[in-house]
Design a protein around this motif. Sequence first.
Motif, mmCIF file in Angstrom:
data_model
loop_
_atom_site.group_PDB
_atom_site.id
_atom_site.type_symbol
_atom_site.label_atom_id
_atom_site.label_comp_id
_atom_site.label_asym_id
_atom_site.label_seq_id
_atom_site.Cartn_x
_atom_site.Cartn_y
_atom_site.Cartn_z
ATOM 1 N N VAL B 117 3.566 2.133 22.834
ATOM 2 C CA VAL B 117 3.543 1.624 21.454
ATOM 3 C C VAL B 117 2.092 1.354 21.026
ATOM 4 N N ALA B 118 1.294 0.811 21.941
ATOM 5 C CA ALA B 118 -0.122 0.556 21.616
ATOM 6 C C ALA B 118 -0.816 1.864 21.252
ATOM 7 N N LEU B 119 -0.515 2.914 22.034
ATOM 8 C CA LEU B 119 -1.104 4.235 21.753
ATOM 9 C C LEU B 119 -0.674 4.740 20.380
ATOM 10 N N LEU B 120 0.628 4.611 20.127
ATOM 11 C CA LEU B 120 1.196 5.116 18.876
ATOM 12 C C LEU B 120 0.605 4.393 17.671
ATOM 13 N N VAL B 121 0.551 3.065 17.752
ATOM 14 C CA VAL B 121 0.048 2.272 16.618
ATOM 15 C C VAL B 121 -1.442 2.574 16.389
ATOM 16 N N ALA B 122 -2.208 2.617 17.488
ATOM 17 C CA ALA B 122 -3.654 2.891 17.354
ATOM 18 C C ALA B 122 -3.867 4.266 16.734
ATOM 19 N N TYR B 123 -3.095 5.247 17.191
ATOM 20 C CA TYR B 123 -3.244 6.613 16.681
ATOM 21 C C TYR B 123 -2.861 6.681 15.205
ATOM 22 N N THR B 124 -1.737 6.040 14.861
ATOM 23 C CA THR B 124 -1.259 6.076 13.470
ATOM 24 C C THR B 124 -2.316 5.509 12.528
ATOM 25 N N PHE B 125 -2.838 4.335 12.867
ATOM 26 C CA PHE B 125 -3.788 3.690 11.952
ATOM 27 C C PHE B 125 -5.135 4.405 11.950
ATOM 28 N N ALA B 126 -5.552 4.946 13.108
ATOM 29 C CA ALA B 126 -6.847 5.639 13.158
ATOM 30 C C ALA B 126 -6.787 6.912 12.306
ATOM 31 N N VAL B 127 -5.763 7.738 12.552
ATOM 32 C CA VAL B 127 -5.676 9.002 11.819
ATOM 33 C C VAL B 127 -5.384 8.735 10.340
ATOM 34 N N GLY B 128 -4.487 7.767 10.072
ATOM 35 C CA GLY B 128 -4.171 7.418 8.679
ATOM 36 C C GLY B 128 -5.418 6.972 7.927
ATOM 37 N N ALA B 129 -6.234 6.127 8.566
ATOM 38 C CA ALA B 129 -7.458 5.629 7.907
ATOM 39 C C ALA B 129 -8.405 6.779 7.602
ATOM 40 N N ILE B 130 -8.527 7.703 8.550
ATOM 41 C CA ILE B 130 -9.430 8.853 8.333
ATOM 42 C C ILE B 130 -8.916 9.711 7.170
ATOM 43 N N GLU B 131 -7.609 9.999 7.186
ATOM 44 C CA GLU B 131 -7.038 10.854 6.130
ATOM 45 C C GLU B 131 -7.195 10.205 4.742
ATOM 46 N N PHE B 132 -6.839 8.922 4.633
ATOM 47 C CA PHE B 132 -6.911 8.255 3.325
ATOM 48 C C PHE B 132 -8.355 8.179 2.822
ATOM 49 N N THR B 133 -9.290 7.952 3.761
ATOM 50 C CA THR B 133 -10.705 7.896 3.369
ATOM 51 C C THR B 133 -11.154 9.251 2.827
ATOM 52 N N LEU B 134 -10.746 10.310 3.547
ATOM 53 C CA LEU B 134 -11.135 11.653 3.113
ATOM 54 C C LEU B 134 -10.537 11.974 1.737
ATOM 55 N N ILE B 135 -9.250 11.640 1.554
ATOM 56 C CA ILE B 135 -8.582 11.915 0.268
ATOM 57 C C ILE B 135 -9.289 11.159 -0.863
ATOM 58 N N HIS B 136 -9.635 9.917 -0.587
ATOM 59 C CA HIS B 136 -10.311 9.108 -1.613
ATOM 60 C C HIS B 136 -11.668 9.709 -1.970
ATOM 61 N N ARG B 137 -12.387 10.150 -0.933
ATOM 62 C CA ARG B 137 -13.704 10.751 -1.170
ATOM 63 C C ARG B 137 -13.583 12.042 -1.990
ATOM 64 N N ILE B 138 -12.560 12.840 -1.652
ATOM 65 C CA ILE B 138 -12.427 14.169 -2.280
ATOM 66 C C ILE B 138 -11.898 14.055 -3.710
ATOM 67 N N SER B 139 -10.873 13.206 -3.896
ATOM 68 C CA SER B 139 -10.181 13.211 -5.192
ATOM 69 C C SER B 139 -10.323 11.914 -5.981
ATOM 70 N N GLY B 140 -10.784 10.872 -5.310
ATOM 71 C CA GLY B 140 -10.842 9.582 -5.975
ATOM 72 C C GLY B 140 -9.500 8.867 -5.979
ATOM 73 N N TYR B 141 -8.451 9.514 -5.402
ATOM 74 C CA TYR B 141 -7.109 8.915 -5.414
ATOM 75 C C TYR B 141 -6.868 8.144 -4.118
ATOM 76 N N LEU B 142 -6.277 6.964 -4.244
ATOM 77 C CA LEU B 142 -5.857 6.200 -3.074
ATOM 78 C C LEU B 142 -4.437 5.724 -3.343
ATOM 79 N N PRO B 143 -3.511 5.971 -2.398
ATOM 80 C CA PRO B 143 -2.129 5.515 -2.643
ATOM 81 C C PRO B 143 -2.073 3.998 -2.787
ATOM 82 N N PRO B 144 -0.991 3.485 -3.418
ATOM 83 C CA PRO B 144 -0.925 2.050 -3.744
ATOM 84 C C PRO B 144 -1.016 1.125 -2.513
#
Lengths: 325, 282
Positions: B117-144
């Motif tokens: 579970v520790a692996l899963l949670v760490a992976y989810t938040f790490a990859v999610g943070a990277i993806e959302f940051t990239l999307i925000h940088r590219i499009s200016g959009y951030l989900p609610p």
Amino acid sequence: MDTTAGDDAIRTERLAKRYPAAAGDIVALRGLTMSVRRGETFGFLGPNGAGKTTAIKLLLGLTHPTSGEAMVLGARLGDRLTRRRIGYLPELFRYQDWLSAREVLGLHAALADLPASSRGTAIDEALTVVGLAQRADDRVVTFSKGMQQRLGLAVALLGAPDLVFLDEPTSALDPLGRQDVRAVIERLRARGTTVFLNSHLLTEVERVCDRVAVVHRGVVISEGTVADLTRESGAVRVRVAGVTPAVAALLSRNGTAADGWHVVDDIAEEAIPALVASLVAAGARVYAVEPIRQSLEDRFVQLLRSDLSGVSSDASVDSSRSDAP
Amino acid sequence: MHLLIVAVLTLREAARRRIFAAVAVLTVLAVGLTAWGMWRIAASMQQRGEPAVEVAGAFAILVLLLAYMFSVVLAVGAAFLSAPAIASDVESGVILAMLPRPIRRSDIVLGKWIALVALLVAYTFAVGAIEFTLIHRISGYLPPHPLRALGFLASEGTVLLTLALLLGTRLSPIAAGITAIVLFGLTWIGGIAQSIALALRNDGVVHAVTALSLTLPTDGLWRGAAYALEPAVLAAAALTDVRRESPFTVGAPPPAAFDWWAFCWVAVVLYAAVVSFQKRDL
């Protein structure tokens, strides 16, 4: 069940294990009753499927008994704290192959609650005893089967346990390795450790064990010292000189003669002094009287055959199959 | 203490068997490809002079689709990592050497569960943070509510991970993994069937799928993630017109009682895994 027997490292009473199956219960152990004294090296013998490994798994708490009782080192089966004092080499040994030998032992030292300060010394000692010191930092995946079995032996010896279960400890070893295992068992015996040895190599069992039990179809069919088990009942060899017709008549009454040694069958132990006295009175000179012993292997086969001929008529009564893992 | 030893051992195994390395390489590849694709889409929309609101709308849909793909990867990964955690140790015989030590069987189950579970949670938040940051940088959009969405996604993975661990106490690694994935697929199909049944006002199917969703709460948790990611306009559309309801457009978040249900579900299934392993003959 008497649980106060302080001299017994293991005591079982009608210990049984059945596995439910569609075609009728599979009987792995029918009713094991035996005792192993503290400090002795105990051989547990039996053909394939006799229930030997099941018995060990029950004694270690790996499997739950269907009925019966047992005590191990004075505690009930599977008692967690008692397991600190037990070492085990499984028949199908397998360790984390992505760890090094030293790391595997480190893991087991931690699981066995060895004090952190003594773990390093205990690990080094175990590696040296089994001859793996040179490969201590190599990963287990690079080990041959024999080396993995040596590692298993090191795991079992770790932390100087009071009771060690060795399930076929030499199955993957060459003659040199077998000799090493024998030396390890001798070392354990000298230290006062109880050794429960399950092996098919009866010559080895004969050499190292104080007592043995023969298990067949899930029950003990014979138990005793190796000397007791291998003595042919009522047969002695007599070496005599000065064989007069009277002496020959005495000997031929229930025996045969060869090379100066005469075999006397069917003679009770208490009748031996009277035989010697008669021979001397008849003019013979008696140099030696020796009980005739069988090899453990011969005795083992004889016991199984006699048990099979005894139970074959019962087979139709019990529909359960005996097929222990 | 023994529980921690098992947890650390599980993490070491993942590292030594190069699971971390393989997942890292695949993740970099997937994140790189999606970032490149989104950058191209954003660039072409800007070239055509699309208004910012249109760009945000397109990226809102893209985020939902990406999140859905991510949720499937997480769930399948969690099941296939968790199913052999105990099952393969039993099958190989490694467990035979460990259990005669003074360790509780519950320490084995809980230690492995905590590490995974520790692996899963760490992976989810790490990859999610990277993806959302990239999307925000590219499009200016951030989900609610990106963090809440990641919480739901990690919970969904945890549900499947726990189920696969339970199955692994009795089944072979492959059987446990496949069973968990099939059940996951069933609830996913159930979610789609529920959307259709809602539009057709077929109460029987709706109730059946609700029962299925409670039996394995992965689809409900996904809907929690989807609600946290979708713009209010999409949620409002689904809320006012059930025909717009789908696994990607959710009218309302799962009720708080459902979150508690999912939490209790994990606790009960984990407890069942402990009992199942304790009772197993080895």
